[in-house]
Motif scaffolding. Structure first.
Motif, mmCIF file in Angstrom:
data_model
loop_
_atom_site.group_PDB
_atom_site.id
_atom_site.type_symbol
_atom_site.label_atom_id
_atom_site.label_comp_id
_atom_site.label_asym_id
_atom_site.label_seq_id
_atom_site.Cartn_x
_atom_site.Cartn_y
_atom_site.Cartn_z
ATOM 1 N N VAL A 181 0.860 -1.190 0.000
ATOM 2 C CA VAL A 181 0.000 0.000 0.000
ATOM 3 C C VAL A 181 0.890 1.232 0.000
ATOM 4 O O VAL A 181 1.705 1.421 0.916
ATOM 5 N N LEU A 182 0.760 2.046 -1.041
ATOM 6 C CA LEU A 182 1.560 3.275 -1.113
ATOM 7 C C LEU A 182 0.740 4.423 -0.555
ATOM 8 O O LEU A 182 -0.347 4.708 -1.046
ATOM 9 N N GLY A 183 1.284 5.104 0.444
ATOM 10 C CA GLY A 183 0.586 6.248 1.032
ATOM 11 C C GLY A 183 0.394 6.053 2.524
ATOM 12 O O GLY A 183 0.442 4.917 3.026
ATOM 13 N N GLY A 184 0.187 7.168 3.222
ATOM 14 C CA GLY A 184 -0.003 7.102 4.672
ATOM 15 C C GLY A 184 -1.180 7.966 5.085
ATOM 16 O O GLY A 184 -1.284 8.379 6.229
ATOM 17 N N GLY A 185 -2.072 8.241 4.130
ATOM 18 C CA GLY A 185 -3.246 9.068 4.429
ATOM 19 C C GLY A 185 -4.405 8.213 4.916
ATOM 20 O O GLY A 185 -4.241 7.041 5.273
ATOM 21 N N VAL A 186 -5.596 8.823 4.901
ATOM 22 C CA VAL A 186 -6.782 8.153 5.438
ATOM 23 C C VAL A 186 -7.112 6.885 4.640
ATOM 24 O O VAL A 186 -7.280 5.795 5.209
ATOM 25 N N ILE A 187 -7.182 7.012 3.310
ATOM 26 C CA ILE A 187 -7.598 5.869 2.495
ATOM 27 C C ILE A 187 -6.570 4.737 2.601
ATOM 28 O O ILE A 187 -6.916 3.563 2.752
ATOM 29 N N ALA A 188 -5.262 5.099 2.560
ATOM 30 C CA ALA A 188 -4.202 4.085 2.679
ATOM 31 C C ALA A 188 -4.310 3.365 4.022
ATOM 32 O O ALA A 188 -4.260 2.133 4.083
ATOM 33 N N SER A 189 -4.484 4.125 5.103
ATOM 34 C CA SER A 189 -4.536 3.513 6.445
ATOM 35 C C SER A 189 -5.760 2.613 6.581
ATOM 36 O O SER A 189 -5.689 1.543 7.193
ATOM 37 N N GLU A 190 -6.897 3.079 6.019
ATOM 38 C CA GLU A 190 -8.111 2.264 6.128
ATOM 39 C C GLU A 190 -7.918 0.936 5.396
ATOM 40 O O GLU A 190 -8.076 -0.132 5.990
ATOM 41 N N TYR A 191 -7.556 1.014 4.097
ATOM 42 C CA TYR A 191 -7.464 -0.228 3.326
ATOM 43 C C TYR A 191 -6.338 -1.129 3.841
ATOM 44 O O TYR A 191 -6.475 -2.351 3.882
ATOM 45 N N ALA A 192 -5.200 -0.547 4.242
ATOM 46 C CA ALA A 192 -4.072 -1.364 4.724
ATOM 47 C C ALA A 192 -4.526 -2.199 5.922
ATOM 48 O O ALA A 192 -4.306 -3.412 5.976
ATOM 49 N N SER A 193 -5.198 -1.557 6.887
ATOM 50 C CA SER A 193 -5.562 -2.306 8.093
ATOM 51 C C SER A 193 -6.734 -3.252 7.839
ATOM 52 O O SER A 193 -6.805 -4.326 8.427
ATOM 53 N N PRO A 211 2.124 7.460 9.594
ATOM 54 C CA PRO A 211 0.923 7.734 8.792
ATOM 55 C C PRO A 211 0.066 8.804 9.469
ATOM 56 O O PRO A 211 0.305 9.128 10.643
ATOM 57 N N LEU A 212 -0.894 9.338 8.782
ATOM 58 C CA LEU A 212 -1.913 10.253 9.333
ATOM 59 C C LEU A 212 -1.281 11.383 10.137
ATOM 60 O O LEU A 212 -1.586 11.601 11.315
ATOM 61 N N GLY A 213 -0.351 12.087 9.491
ATOM 62 C CA GLY A 213 0.466 13.110 10.160
ATOM 63 C C GLY A 213 -0.317 14.251 10.795
ATOM 64 O O GLY A 213 0.242 14.998 11.602
ATOM 65 N N PHE A 214 -1.614 14.399 10.474
ATOM 66 C CA PHE A 214 -2.392 15.499 11.070
ATOM 67 C C PHE A 214 -2.893 15.126 12.468
ATOM 68 O O PHE A 214 -3.454 15.958 13.169
ATOM 69 N N LEU A 215 -2.678 13.859 12.865
ATOM 70 C CA LEU A 215 -3.068 13.446 14.222
ATOM 71 C C LEU A 215 -1.831 13.461 15.121
ATOM 72 O O LEU A 215 -0.698 13.382 14.637
ATOM 73 N N ASP A 216 -2.042 13.512 16.449
ATOM 74 C CA ASP A 216 -0.912 13.448 17.376
ATOM 75 C C ASP A 216 -0.233 12.089 17.289
ATOM 76 O O ASP A 216 -0.886 11.069 17.033
ATOM 77 N N THR A 233 3.157 -4.469 8.118
ATOM 78 C CA THR A 233 4.473 -3.824 8.188
ATOM 79 C C THR A 233 4.322 -2.367 7.791
ATOM 80 O O THR A 233 3.746 -2.060 6.731
ATOM 81 N N TRP A 234 4.826 -1.472 8.627
ATOM 82 C CA TRP A 234 4.821 -0.044 8.294
ATOM 83 C C TRP A 234 6.243 0.358 7.906
ATOM 84 O O TRP A 234 7.189 0.135 8.662
ATOM 85 N N LEU A 235 6.420 0.908 6.703
ATOM 86 C CA LEU A 235 7.740 1.374 6.265
ATOM 87 C C LEU A 235 7.667 2.876 6.033
ATOM 88 O O LEU A 235 7.270 3.332 4.964
ATOM 89 N N GLY A 236 8.028 3.646 7.073
ATOM 90 C CA GLY A 236 8.012 5.102 6.932
ATOM 91 C C GLY A 236 9.339 5.590 6.359
ATOM 92 O O GLY A 236 10.276 4.807 6.179
ATOM 93 N N VAL A 359 -11.765 15.687 16.820
ATOM 94 C CA VAL A 359 -12.555 16.901 16.624
ATOM 95 C C VAL A 359 -11.844 18.035 17.359
ATOM 96 O O VAL A 359 -11.205 17.804 18.388
ATOM 97 N N GLY A 360 -11.944 19.225 16.820
ATOM 98 C CA GLY A 360 -11.204 20.351 17.414
ATOM 99 C C GLY A 360 -9.738 20.252 17.038
ATOM 100 O O GLY A 360 -9.389 19.654 16.011
ATOM 101 N N VAL A 361 -8.859 20.810 17.901
ATOM 102 C CA VAL A 361 -7.432 20.823 17.543
ATOM 103 C C VAL A 361 -6.696 19.667 18.210
ATOM 104 O O VAL A 361 -7.114 19.147 19.240
ATOM 105 N N SER A 362 -5.578 19.291 17.594
ATOM 106 C CA SER A 362 -4.729 18.248 18.171
ATOM 107 C C SER A 362 -3.901 18.877 19.298
ATOM 108 O O SER A 362 -3.847 20.104 19.437
#
Ligand code: FAD
Length: 463
Positions: A181-193, A211-216, A233-236, A359-362
């Motif tokens: 799975v190429l990518g670390g966004g929402v769609i990549a994380s959903e389908y990968a898991s 992945p999901l860099g906008f979260l803490d 396997t996560w390869l960052g 929701v709100g800010v991180s």
């Protein structure tokens, strides 16, 4: 002589944005035409995105739970399981959704036009039907709600047979043994898991460390450890230079770091771009911005008066939930109706396994904006309901101002996160203090109790 058919409002696209706009405009007593190029209503949300992926997820969770209960029943999926078997109820769900939407549009007297829309000018749209007939429609109010499609990086030759994008991944016939799975966004994380939970050996590859860099990072760490615990396997910090089908049995990736990684199939989830090719927005005096999207102001006006845009075509948050509200608001602004207060607290739901929501800010954002904010964390395995259900990888985090009073944000990881978040959302919308979670009575035992535990931790830190 002008033979264009006149309407109070023209809407292009029947996804969440277009559909809600059409209903809002029609309920205000206006004449509305909703133009859709496909036979089905509902856009990518219904047919290629949200609903199909969540249907697969539901079955992936069942499979995972059966595996976790292997001590009771020795459970394994058959080797040659067809993907269609794993999204078995999808057709029923889609048909029910389609007929509900059709009834709603009919009830509201929205004219449904089947064909491809192309701008002739800022007030005229030509629709080409499947038989090649052309009809022109005109209006002083036009909404572009044409959605988006997956971006294909030039070094990833998507063929929809071995290398898929997020629109085609569910057309795979059989569940593969391994998936890149190429990518670390929402769609990549959903389908990968989701695929990992189904027993596919998934390797997720992305240039960012997490992945999901906008979260803490404590939230994403919990997600990554849950994914790896299932065998993923996560390869960052890994840059993909090329990806090729080797002609025999594998897709082979070469990375800038000199690695060669193989998988039976590949999913590329590298962002999405606006659907505007057929629209010819230049005929209306519009152009795309540098991100390949349509720019709008706070009232969803484009740079051309009378033309509005909403949904994925304007970019983030690119969620069905946000698109619906944008569509409704765009119709109100176009027709001079008060749309009500615009809430900026849009929840984000990520249907990975485990689920994530915020929701709100991180915490990171809050520290940048407010300094030494206070943070309360409740782990689900410390909450009675979490212990009863054996939930080990969940947590709820509350962020407050430095005084420990004003609620700034909530983030949750763990099953039920996308539902639980709405308690935090309501508190934020009402400008509630953190104390509200302690002063309220929650059902016992529930995961919602985590709000109380996290709030108590903040109150304890007050000076
Ligand atoms: C895999 C995946 C999972 C997702 N999961 C979630 C989720 O869990 N929760 C969530 O909130 N969001 C989710 N999303 C995002 C959600 O699907 C989108 O944000 C939403 O569909 C955008 O709605 P829209 O109305 O802007 O566009 P779309 O739903 O894309 O609809 C646009 C419509 O316009 C039509 N169209 C385009 N061009 C023309 C033309 N020239 N003439 C006529 N018709 C045209 C298209 O045929 C389409 O029907 C997911 C997306 C994907 C890909």
């Amino acid at each position: 002589m002008n033979t264009a058919l006149p309407y109070d409002m023209l809407i292009v696209g029947s996804g969440p944005a277009g559909q809600k706009a059409a209903v809002q405009a029609a309920q205000s007593g206006k004449t509305v035409a909703l133009i859709e190029r496909t036979r089905e209503l509902g856009g990518s949300c219904v047919h290629r995105g949200t609903i199909p992926s969540k249907t697969l997820r539901e079955n992936a969770l069942r499979v995972r739970n059966m595996r976790l209960n292997a001590a009771l029943a020795n459970f394994e999926l058959p080797e040659d399981i067809e993907l269609a078997t794993l999204i078995d109820r999808l057709n029923e769900v889609l048909l029910a959704h389609d007929s509900y939407m059709r009834r709603q549009l009919e009830r509201n007297d929205v004219e449904l036009v089947h064909g491809r829309a192309t701008f002739l000018s800022a007030t005229e749209i030509e629709v080409t039907s499947v038989t090649g007939d052309h009809t022109t429609y005109c209006s002083e109010n036009i909404l572009i709600a044409t959605g988006s499609h997956p971006r294909h990086p030039s070094n990833i030759p998507i063929d929809h047979e071995y290398l898929f994008d997020s629109d085609s991944i569910l057309s795979m016939m059989y569940l593969p043994k391994s998936l890149l799975v190429l990518g670390g966004g929402v769609i990549a994380s959903e389908y990968a898991s989701i695929f990992q939970a189904l027993g596919v050996a998934v390797t997720m590859i992305d240039k960012y460390p997490r992945p999901l860099g906008f979260l803490d990072s404590d939230l994403t760490d919990t997600f990554v450890s849950g994914f790896e615990h299932m065998g993923g396997t996560w390869l960052g910090e890994t840059r993909v230079v090329s990806a090729q089908w080797n002609g025999v049995d594998a897709v082979v990736i070469e990375t800038a770091e000199g690695q060669k990684i193989e998988g039976e199939k590949l999913l590329c989830a590298a962002g999405r771009v606006a659907n505007v090719k057929e629209l010819k927005i230049e005929n209306a005096g519009l152009a795309l911005n540098e991100s390949g999207l349509i720019t709008v102001d706070s009232q969803l006006n484009t740079s051309v008066p009378g033309i509005f845009a909403a949904g994925d075509v304007i970019g983030p948050p690119s969620l069905a939930s946000a698109s619906m509200e944008q569509g409704r608001r765009a119709a109100c602004h176009a027709l001079g109706i008060d749309p009500g207060i615009m809430h900026h607290t849009i929840p984000v739901g990520i249907y990975s396994i485990p689920e994530l929501s915020s929701v709100g800010v991180s915490e990171k954002q809050a520290r940048q904006e407010h300094g030494d904010v206070l943070v309360g964390i409740a782990k689900f395995d410390e909450i009675a309901r979490g212990q009863i259900s054996g939930i080990q990888d969940g947590m709820l985090k509350i962020v407050s101002d430095p005084q420990g009073e004003k609620l700034l944000g909530v983030m949750i990881v763990g099953e039920g996160a996308t539902e639980l978040i709405h308690i935090g959302q309501m508190a934020l919308l009402n400008n509630a203090n953190v104390d509200v979670f302690v002063e309220s009575i929650f059902n016992f035992p529930t995961l919602a109790e985590a709000y109380r535990a996290a709030a108590l931790e903040i109150i304890r830190q007050r000076k």
